[in-house]
Motif scaffolding. Structure first.
Motif, PDB file in Angstrom:
ATOM      1  N   HIS A 161       0.953  -1.265   0.096  1.00  0.00           N
ATOM      2  CA  HIS A 161      -0.151   0.097   0.029  1.00  0.00           C
ATOM      3  C   HIS A 161       1.117   1.155   0.363  1.00  0.00           C
ATOM      4  O   HIS A 161       2.461   1.123   0.347  1.00  0.00           O
ATOM      5  CB  HIS A 161      -0.669  -0.359   1.602  1.00  0.00           C
ATOM      6  CG  HIS A 161      -0.487   0.120   2.231  1.00  0.00           C
ATOM      7  ND1 HIS A 161       0.261   1.305   3.001  1.00  0.00           N
ATOM      8  CD2 HIS A 161      -0.460  -0.932   3.234  1.00  0.00           C
ATOM      9  CE1 HIS A 161       0.649   0.872   4.472  1.00  0.00           C
ATOM     10  NE2 HIS A 161       0.885  -1.042   4.605  1.00  0.00           N
ATOM     11  N   SER A 162       0.493   2.980  -0.600  1.00  0.00           N
ATOM     12  CA  SER A 162       1.230   3.645   0.023  1.00  0.00           C
ATOM     13  C   SER A 162       0.698   4.037   1.578  1.00  0.00           C
ATOM     14  O   SER A 162       0.255   3.108   1.798  1.00  0.00           O
ATOM     15  CB  SER A 162       0.544   4.672  -1.123  1.00  0.00           C
ATOM     16  OG  SER A 162      -1.181   4.568  -1.081  1.00  0.00           O
ATOM     17  N   LEU A 163       1.648   5.163   1.332  1.00  0.00           N
ATOM     18  CA  LEU A 163       0.775   5.570   2.627  1.00  0.00           C
ATOM     19  C   LEU A 163      -0.275   6.985   2.721  1.00  0.00           C
ATOM     20  O   LEU A 163      -0.667   5.798   4.270  1.00  0.00           O
ATOM     21  CB  LEU A 163       1.856   7.215   3.145  1.00  0.00           C
ATOM     22  CG  LEU A 163       1.497   8.064   3.727  1.00  0.00           C
ATOM     23  CD1 LEU A 163       2.564   7.855   5.529  1.00  0.00           C
ATOM     24  CD2 LEU A 163       2.179   9.549   3.524  1.00  0.00           C
ATOM     25  N   MET A 164      -1.229   6.736   2.103  1.00  0.00           N
ATOM     26  CA  MET A 164      -2.639   6.934   2.074  1.00  0.00           C
ATOM     27  C   MET A 164      -3.338   5.492   1.740  1.00  0.00           C
ATOM     28  O   MET A 164      -5.083   6.111   2.332  1.00  0.00           O
ATOM     29  CB  MET A 164      -2.826   7.521   0.897  1.00  0.00           C
ATOM     30  CG  MET A 164      -2.279   9.220   0.811  1.00  0.00           C
ATOM     31  SD  MET A 164      -2.732  10.321   2.739  1.00  0.00           S
ATOM     32  CE  MET A 164      -3.948  10.124   2.690  1.00  0.00           C
ATOM     33  N   GLY A 165      -3.106   4.888   1.732  1.00  0.00           N
ATOM     34  CA  GLY A 165      -3.366   2.851   1.774  1.00  0.00           C
ATOM     35  C   GLY A 165      -3.352   2.181   3.233  1.00  0.00           C
ATOM     36  O   GLY A 165      -4.206   1.666   3.125  1.00  0.00           O
ATOM     37  N   LYS A 166      -2.396   2.799   3.745  1.00  0.00           N
ATOM     38  CA  LYS A 166      -2.463   2.413   4.940  1.00  0.00           C
ATOM     39  C   LYS A 166      -3.656   1.955   5.643  1.00  0.00           C
ATOM     40  O   LYS A 166      -4.178   3.202   6.280  1.00  0.00           O
ATOM     41  CB  LYS A 166      -1.569   2.992   6.121  1.00  0.00           C
ATOM     42  CG  LYS A 166      -1.242   2.166   7.236  1.00  0.00           C
ATOM     43  CD  LYS A 166       0.229   2.749   8.287  1.00  0.00           C
ATOM     44  CE  LYS A 166       0.304   2.044   9.179  1.00  0.00           C
ATOM     45  NZ  LYS A 166       1.081   0.893   8.512  1.00  0.00           N
ATOM     46  N   GLY A 167      -4.021   0.868   6.533  1.00  0.00           N
ATOM     47  CA  GLY A 167      -5.393   0.249   7.114  1.00  0.00           C
ATOM     48  C   GLY A 167      -5.989  -0.566   6.114  1.00  0.00           C
ATOM     49  O   GLY A 167      -7.075  -0.810   6.825  1.00  0.00           O
ATOM     50  N   ALA A 168      -6.256   0.196   4.621  1.00  0.00           N
ATOM     51  CA  ALA A 168      -7.204  -0.692   3.441  1.00  0.00           C
ATOM     52  C   ALA A 168      -6.798  -2.041   3.919  1.00  0.00           C
ATOM     53  O   ALA A 168      -8.336  -2.544   4.067  1.00  0.00           O
ATOM     54  CB  ALA A 168      -6.592  -0.627   2.524  1.00  0.00           C
ATOM     55  N   LEU A 169      -6.443  -2.356   4.547  1.00  0.00           N
ATOM     56  CA  LEU A 169      -6.355  -4.002   5.051  1.00  0.00           C
ATOM     57  C   LEU A 169      -5.611  -4.222   6.421  1.00  0.00           C
ATOM     58  O   LEU A 169      -4.520  -3.270   6.110  1.00  0.00           O
ATOM     59  CB  LEU A 169      -5.196  -4.942   3.902  1.00  0.00           C
ATOM     60  CG  LEU A 169      -6.224  -6.227   4.165  1.00  0.00           C
ATOM     61  CD1 LEU A 169      -7.712  -6.308   3.357  1.00  0.00           C
ATOM     62  CD2 LEU A 169      -4.518  -7.268   3.368  1.00  0.00           C
ATOM     63  N   PRO A 170      -5.931  -4.884   7.241  1.00  0.00           N
ATOM     64  CA  PRO A 170      -5.316  -4.666   8.780  1.00  0.00           C
ATOM     65  C   PRO A 170      -3.947  -5.235   8.738  1.00  0.00           C
ATOM     66  O   PRO A 170      -3.454  -5.867   7.237  1.00  0.00           O
ATOM     67  CB  PRO A 170      -6.675  -5.308   8.954  1.00  0.00           C
ATOM     68  CG  PRO A 170      -7.817  -5.140   8.935  1.00  0.00           C
ATOM     69  CD  PRO A 170      -7.460  -4.968   7.127  1.00  0.00           C
ATOM     70  N   ASP A 171      -2.929  -4.669   9.337  1.00  0.00           N
ATOM     71  CA  ASP A 171      -1.847  -4.502   8.982  1.00  0.00           C
ATOM     72  C   ASP A 171      -1.697  -5.899  10.285  1.00  0.00           C
ATOM     73  O   ASP A 171      -0.337  -6.476   9.486  1.00  0.00           O
ATOM     74  CB  ASP A 171      -0.997  -3.704  10.031  1.00  0.00           C
ATOM     75  CG  ASP A 171      -0.311  -2.089   8.760  1.00  0.00           C
ATOM     76  OD1 ASP A 171       0.015  -1.964   7.630  1.00  0.00           O
ATOM     77  OD2 ASP A 171      -0.955  -1.899   9.268  1.00  0.00           O
TER      78      ASP A 171
END
Length: 585
Positions: free
Chosen positions: A242-252
């Motif tokens: 993911h990009s920085l802005m995509g962080k959390g789009a799928l849980p870590d």
């Protein structure tokens, strides 16, 4: 029947479900403020228009609803501009309503007007970054314009719009039929999806690939498509970077989450993307930091990798990398279509067990590499220890805001996010000063959530007057000031490449200097503690959460650089032919 335009505007906003407006008064907008005083809409009063815009931005991100800013002309508009531009580059829906000079004073250069190049033209200063800027020339046109403004802010790629309203129009009487007419317009519009043929081609390409990767951008969060993304990943067993802005789009902690790419990405994550044969990019613009300045040696090598790119904005598709399949669609709708086709083509799914184990082993090794810093008792504190203690204390759904510097880059690389949309960061504009006021907006939007702002001393120092708004609003935000007495990231760059820290560190007579932010907080009526040891920090944070009031924790921190495995072209400009990144200062 005729009524004041200002009264009818407020009634329209109530009808759209607006519950909060952020702003600051001026002689051009007090007619609207007066009507807000009689309304169910709560006006959040700020001490600076940039604070108002950032608060509104945080509110929109957390509530997933268009935010409204009320501004004054001239310095009001220019003060707010940085916050509005920040929202624009991160695709955050926002309607800015600004007072303007009276129409009968056009050409006379009245008080506070910007007109050095054209008369009655101040709204043009927003044109480079808003989706549209309107000036209302007649009262009877205003209802249609304000309705269009909301629809444009929310449709396609979301973003801010400006409606500049001469003050005499706010105070004019207008037949209610004009506002009544727009009530028949749909509140929102249907969004585009993928047709069956394109969806089948995309799924088949992914299933035929040997090393596919899904690359998730902030568009997943904006489209509220995290559930649909997880369903596709679970069925096809494809890893997600993911990009920085995509962080959390799928849980870590999802077994197929790789992590953040680019300059602050790790070697494993960047190599996973660079060696992919097919990349499905979702809602991303492949920005410079996330793509290692587009250098194929580091993060993405497209071609030979084949790129499938889906985005709501056609201008982003093919901008930085050529595409084999490009599709303009809302990501929630597109992923719904892809899941439907994937279920038909691969009814039993793919577990991809070897890759699960490989990612799990990578995570264990990465965690081990940070372990010593995460438990270090040194003071000034290690930044890794700060992040580890925060994560240990917070629930999974707590909202985090970041600013720029170590807090943003370190959170992107090292801080697990478990709930989609729970990390708010200024990705596109990288605006110092965003994180602290954005947290107020997020807390107002989600009062039931714990909201923590991880900010640097440089960022918090931009607008400490936000504490007045937090106190007045009882916004129980916790600000953790990661205080390294410097613009730390820039200081590390300058020291590494030029051997000096001129203009990048805070000092007096050669000694490090910082205001006592805990004392400043107390002067505003806000609780504050200056943390004086590593062991004190975690209990202080727990106490701040329990207090449920606005709270500042001023934490003195070592300025140690975030480890980097990617690339940023500025390094080649500073030091041609040398592999130099940052150093500690």
């Amino acid at each position: 029947m005729k009524e004041l335009v200002s009264r009818q505007l407020v009634r329209y906003l109530e009808g759209r479900g607006v519950t909060h407006i952020f702003g600051l008064c001026g002689h051009t907008n007090i007619a609207v403020l007066t009507e807000l005083g009689k309304s169910s809409i709560h006006f959040v009063n700020t001490r600076h228009e940039q604070i108002a815009a950032h608060c509104a931005d945080g509110y929109a991100r957390a509530k997933k609803q268009t935010a409204v800013v009320l501004s004054h002309l001239g310095p009001g508009l220019t003060n707010a501009a940085t916050g509005v531009a920040t929202a624009a580059l991160d695709s955050i829906p926002m309607v800015v309503i600004a007072g303007d000079i009276p129409t009968h004073f056009y050409g006379k250069h009245p008080h506070q007007e910007i007109n050095l190049h054209a008369d009655a033209n101040q709204f043009e200063i927003y044109r480079p970054f808003v989706k549209r800027a309107w000036r209302v020339d007649r009262a009877d046109l205003f209802p249609e314009i304000i309705d269009k403004a909301f629809h444009l802010a929310e449709s396609g790629r979301p973003g801010p719009v400006l409606v500049s309203v001469p003050m005499d129009i706010f105070s004019a009487e207008l037949d209610t039929a004009f506002f009544d007419r727009i009530k028949s317009n749909a509140a929102s519009y249907a969004k585009p999806s993928l047709d069956e043929r394109v969806a089948e081609k995309i799924v088949s390409t992914l299933l035929d690939a040997k090393k596919p990767v899904i690359y998730a951008g902030g568009g997943i969060i904006l489209a509220d498509a995290a559930v649909e993304l997880a369903a596709l990943v679970d069925r096809l067993g494809i890893p997600v970077a993911h990009s920085l802005m995509g962080k959390g789009a799928l849980p870590d902690d999802h077994p197929f989450t790789l992590g953040m790419t680019g300059f602050w990405g790790t070697e494993y994550i960047n190599e996973s993307c660079r060696n992919a044969d097919v990349i499905l990019a979702l809602g991303t613009r492949f920005c410079e930091a996330d793509s290692s300045s587009w250098d194929p040696e580091y993060t993405f090598s497209i071609p030979p990798a084949r790129l499938i790119h889906i985005d709501i904005d056609p201008s982003e598709i093919g901008r930085n990398y050529p595409v084999e399949i490009g599709a303009v669609a809302d990501l929630k709708q597109a992923l719904t279509a892809l899941n439907r086709i994937a279920k038909k083509i691969a009814p039993d799914g793919r577990r991809n067990e070897p890759l699960r184990k490989e990612i799990a082993a990578y995570r264990t090794e990465f965690k081990k590499s940070n372990h010593a810093a995460e438990i270090s008792d040194q003071y000034p504190m290690r930044p890794e220890r700060i992040l580890a203690d925060v994560r240990a204390v917070l629930p999974r759904d707590a909202i985090i805001t970041t600013d720029v510097g170590w807090n943003k880059n370190g959170v992107g690389q090292q801080f697990p996010i478990y709930t989609p949309g729970s990390v708010l960061t200024p990705g596109g504009y990288a605006t110092m000063g965003f994180g602290a006021p954005a947290a107020i907006g997020a807390k107002i939007a989600c009062p039931e959530k714990i909201v923590v702002s991880l900010v640097g001393d440089g960022g918090f120092g931009q607008n400490p007057a936000l504490l007045a708004t937090a106190f007045e609003e009882d916004a129980a935000v916790i600000w953790i000031i990661m205080n390294n007495f410097a613009y730390g990231t820039i200081a590390g760059l300058q020291k590494a490449h030029y051997g000096t820290t001129t203009g990048t560190v805070f000092e007096k007579n050669g000694r490090p200097y910082s205001p006592d932010y805990a004392a400043i907080a107390k002067a505003y009526g806000v609780d504050g503690v200056r943390v004086e040891s590593a062991s004190q920090f975690k209990p202080a944070l727990e106490a701040a959460i329990k207090a449920n009031v606005p709270y500042v924790l001023d934490v003195i921190m070592e300025n140690a650089p975030v480890p980097t495995a990617g690339h940023w072209n500025i390094m080649d400009i500073y030091s041609p032919g040398r592999k130099v990144h940052h150093v500690s200062t």
